[in-house]
Write an enzyme that holds these catalytic residues in place. Structure first.
Site, PDB file in Angstrom:
ATOM      1  CB  SER A  11      -0.104 -10.007  -9.719  1.00  0.00           C
ATOM      2  OG  SER A  11      -1.296  -9.332  -9.885  1.00  0.00           O
ATOM      3  CG  ASP A  38      -3.506  -5.621  -5.161  1.00  0.00           C
ATOM      4  OD1 ASP A  38      -3.069  -6.180  -5.633  1.00  0.00           O
ATOM      5  OD2 ASP A  38      -2.315  -5.353  -3.875  1.00  0.00           O
ATOM      6  CG  ASP A  60       1.547  -4.766  -6.477  1.00  0.00           C
ATOM      7  OD1 ASP A  60       0.851  -4.031  -5.313  1.00  0.00           O
ATOM      8  OD2 ASP A  60       1.471  -5.665  -6.363  1.00  0.00           O
ATOM      9  CG  ASP A  77      -1.099  -1.714  -1.871  1.00  0.00           C
ATOM     10  OD1 ASP A  77      -2.172  -1.771  -1.807  1.00  0.00           O
ATOM     11  OD2 ASP A  77      -0.781  -3.514  -2.194  1.00  0.00           O
ATOM     12  CE  LYS A 105       0.621 -14.088  -7.388  1.00  0.00           C
ATOM     13  NZ  LYS A 105       0.216 -12.807  -8.682  1.00  0.00           N
ATOM     14  CE1 TYR A 162       1.150 -14.859  -4.144  1.00  0.00           C
ATOM     15  CE2 TYR A 162      -0.693 -13.344  -2.163  1.00  0.00           C
ATOM     16  CZ  TYR A 162       0.494 -13.868  -3.604  1.00  0.00           C
ATOM     17  OH  TYR A 162       0.343 -12.668  -4.795  1.00  0.00           O
TER      18      TYR A 162
END
Length: 731
Positions: A103, A114, A116, A169, A230, A239
């Site tokens: 995202s 978060d 990624d 992450d 989303k 989701y």
């Protein structure tokens, strides 16, 4: 934050020449009307008010955090280079690069989401020892890092933590370079040379995100539509990739495909077309943004002709970067059914919005999960402290999808499961606790036979054994699985802590017999096991009116505490007993006396056709039929979507469907409005009953006539023989 002026200008865009985006031609090249532009502005205003855009302060904080992580991993690689005896020049040139995906890379992240990230390092820095051990220890010593959780055995190995409050992450990929170039193009296929499959999966996150942004006609419209959907998916409970629904990359690929089919549409139009197209999509036809790249480096790509396992996928959504994979392999029959019901709900609301009979807020009404089913599985997770609970919960959550598959397998698909992705916390418990819930219902259209029951004890035992495989188990980590009815649900699952009224509104899609069938059941405890049987009146007949009355006025005093299936892995936490997992009532002492007793059975009458997912909310939208007011008719869209499917099948050549298994071919050809293909449900019970009678008649009548003729000849023969013998004796 994206401004509404930049998103929807006062003038509609000039229609571009017909250009093919993706594997098929667009369904429509039409641009937005004035009404579409106004609806898009209203939609973005709603998204801003919902708090989906982060502030400038948080955006700058994220950039600072990424810069600090870049500095940490660079020093980490230099330290390892020096320890391995490389030259000073190598130590000076050694580096690692941080890339973002998900995202954040797509530009649809919100406050608190978060980041990624992918760390790309040289070939001599390994994932197992250097990343999950050395770098883990470096991060653990930093005071900015909290909630550090390594997950080395995941499908994509990851290390999760918070850095100055920002969730991260972090993945790692070791490429075949001694020195990582500072201008590394991660989209180039050369980064995949001489790497293993976990590294390929780690690299593909960034490669897929870059390809998505390249393949959509309008990036800003794509971002607004994806942000909207989303948010909708989270509100409607669909989701979650780990639970068997769709994750961020899945939703991004679906939205990107709609942007390709309607390249000039505004966001409001894209949202509406999203639901209209995917309510008619004939799964398991794949969704693809581009043609699947052929096998060039020896990695396996998604191809049902060659890979038998790919034929079992229910909802293929193919990634656009080599090696092309199915990003939604976690989807099961039950979760696909739930998502198709939610797509239909979204389509109905969008039709109302286009008729100005509803506002955008109606699309995002939360899904009333705890009012949609009569029976639930409750999975309680306990640990000694919050840190242990975090890792323990992650492990159990990753296995909940397997529990769904086990129940479907052991009941031959007759018992459908709806795992809910949200976890709930009971703050009154003295130890760390959370719980997941799963709705249970009998398959729609299934013929009920008296005395038939669902025995899922074996499924629960198998689930327990899979949970026992956790290699980082610690004392205090426990799990309990219990079967609860709606009136037994704990109060902490409701937002206000109070149980709501159980009155549900029937919708046109919901059969009227659901209400009476679901309430004609009762619990009966026998030998420590629970049997669910049909409740009857003293005269032996079901009283539908009495059951409806009891549904409207439930007797809380007659509730039975749920029976626990103990999957105990260690000693019980201090202050936590089995009875803490049950609602205290007059039957608690009987039902919680043995932790080892399993869920004995669930009768067909008890696990009935519950209210369909989203059914209670759908009635609030209205009962009008707005399909006739659409600018392009549903028939035209349907034919366009079917042409789209036909064109996409050409990617796999004409032999694809012939190579598929028979059950998969049926799944491709047949289509139902609920999204669940079932050859049995297609048959009408009345027609089938009449047909069986006719068969019996045509087979039995000739047989009877044949035996009658044989009997007549036999009698005639005996009489003639008797007469002949009589004459002979007389003579």
């Amino acid at each position: 934050m994206v401004s509404s002026e930049g998103l929807c200008g006062s003038q509609p865009p000039i229609a571009a020449p017909v250009t093919q985006y993706g594997v098929t031609k667009p369904i429509s090249m039409a641009g937005p009307t004035a009404a579409d532009i106004q609806r898009s502005r209203d939609l973005e205003k709603f998204l801003v008010q919902a708090g989906l855009y982060e502030s400038k302060e948080e955006a700058s904080k994220r950039e600072e955090v990424l810069g600090q992580i870049q500095e940490i991993v660079t020093n980490w690689v230099k330290q390892l280079t020096r320890l391995r005896g490389y030259t000073d020049q190598m130590v000076e040139d050694a580096k690692a690069l941080i890339f973002t995906f998900g995202s954040y890379r797509l530009g649809v992240h919100g406050p608190g989401s978060d980041i990624d990230t992918l760390c790309v390092g040289p070939s001599y820095v390994s994932r197992e020892e250097d990343f999950f051990f050395v770098l883990h220890n470096i991060l653990a010593e930093r005071e900015e890092v909290t909630e550090l959780q390594p997950v080395p055995d995941a499908h994509v190995p990851v290390m999760r933590f918070k850095f100055n409050g920002i969730p991260i992450d972090l993945l790692y990929a070791s490429i075949s370079h001694l020195v990582v170039p500072h201008d590394l193009d991660i989209s180039d296929i050369s980064v995949l040379y001489s790497v293993d499959e976990p590294t390929v999966r780690s690299l593909n996150g960034c490669r897929v995100a870059d390809q998505i942004l390249k393949l959509v006609p309008n990036v800003e419209h794509f971002r607004t539509t994806l942000r909207c959907l989303k948010f909708w998916a989270k509100r409607r409970g669909v989701y979650s990739n780990v639970t068997g629904f769709l994750g961020g990359v899945n939703w991004a690929l679906l939205v990107a495909r709609i942007c390709q089919l309607y390249p000039n549409a505004a966001p409001s139009m894209l949202v509406s077309r999203f639901f209209r197209v995917f309510t008619q999509w004939r799964w398991p036809n794949p969704v693809m943004l581009c043609a699947i790249d052929e096998d060039r480096l020896g990695f396996s790509v998604w191809d049902p002709r060659k890979n038998p396992r790919d034929r079992t996928h229910h909802m293929p959504i193919i990634t656009p970067a080599y090696p092309c994979m199915n990003s939604s392999y976690n989807v099961s029959t039950s979760t696909l059914r739930v998502m198709m019901e939610q797509f239909q709900y979204g389509n109905n609301v969008c039709e109302k919005i286009e008729l100005n009979k509803a506002k955008w807020s109606a699309l995002f009404d939360p899904y009333l999960f705890f009012q949609s089913y009569t029976n639930y599985l409750q999975v309680d997770i306990l640990a000694a402290d919050a840190d242990d609970l975090r890792s323990w919960k992650g492990w159990v959550e990753s296995r909940l999808r397997q529990l769904t598959l086990m129940i479907e397998r052991d009941t031959y698909g007759k018992l459908q499961c709806h795992p809910y992705p949200q976890d709930y916390v009971d703050a009154s418990k003295p130890c760390a606790h959370c719980a997941f819930f799963m709705g249970l219902q009998r398959k729609h259209g299934e013929i009920v036979q008296e005395g038939q029951q669902f025995d899922i004890r074996g499924s629960i035992d198998e689930f327990r054994h899979s949970i026992n495989m956790y290699m980082f188990w610690k004392p205090g980590m426990e799990i309990y699985v219990s079967h609860v009815r709606r009136k037994q649900l704990p109060a902490y699952v409701y937002p206000d802590g109070c149980k709501r009224s159980r009155n549900l509104h029937l919708t046109p899609e919901q059969p009227s017999y659901n209400m009476s069938r679901n309430n004609g059941v009762a619990y009966q405890a026998e030998s420590g096991e629970k049997c669910l049987k049909r409740k009857k009146d003293p005269d032996g007949e079901d009283s539908e009116q009495s059951r409806l009355d009891k549904r409207r006025s439930p007797d809380r005093n007659q509730s039975v505490s749920p029976e626990i299936i103990s999957c105990k892995l260690g000693s019980t936490c201090t202050g936590c007993s089995t009875s803490d997992l049950d609602e205290m009532n007059r039957f608690a002492e009987v039902n919680t006396s043995s932790n080892s007793s399993g869920i004995s059975s669930c009768s067909h009458e008890d696990i009935g056709n519950e209210s369909t997912a989203g059914g209670s909310e759908g009635s609030n939208v209205g009962d009008d039929n707005p399909s006739s007011s659409q600018s392009d008719s549903s028939d035209d869209l349907k034919s366009s979507v079917e042409d789209d499917h036909a064109d996409q099948n050409k990617v796999f050549q004409d032999g694809l469907l012939k190579d598929l298994e028979p059950k998969t071919v049926v799944g491709v050809v047949l289509k139902s409005m609920n999204g669940v293909v079932d050859s049995e449900s297609v048959q009408n019970p009345v027609i089938r009953f009449v047909f069986e009678i006719l068969i019996d008649f045509f087979f039995c009548v000739p047989c009877a006539m044949f035996f009658f003729i044989l009997l007549s000849f036999g009698v005639s023969f005996v009489v003639a023989l008797y007469n002949r013998l009589s004459l002979a004796s007389t003579a």
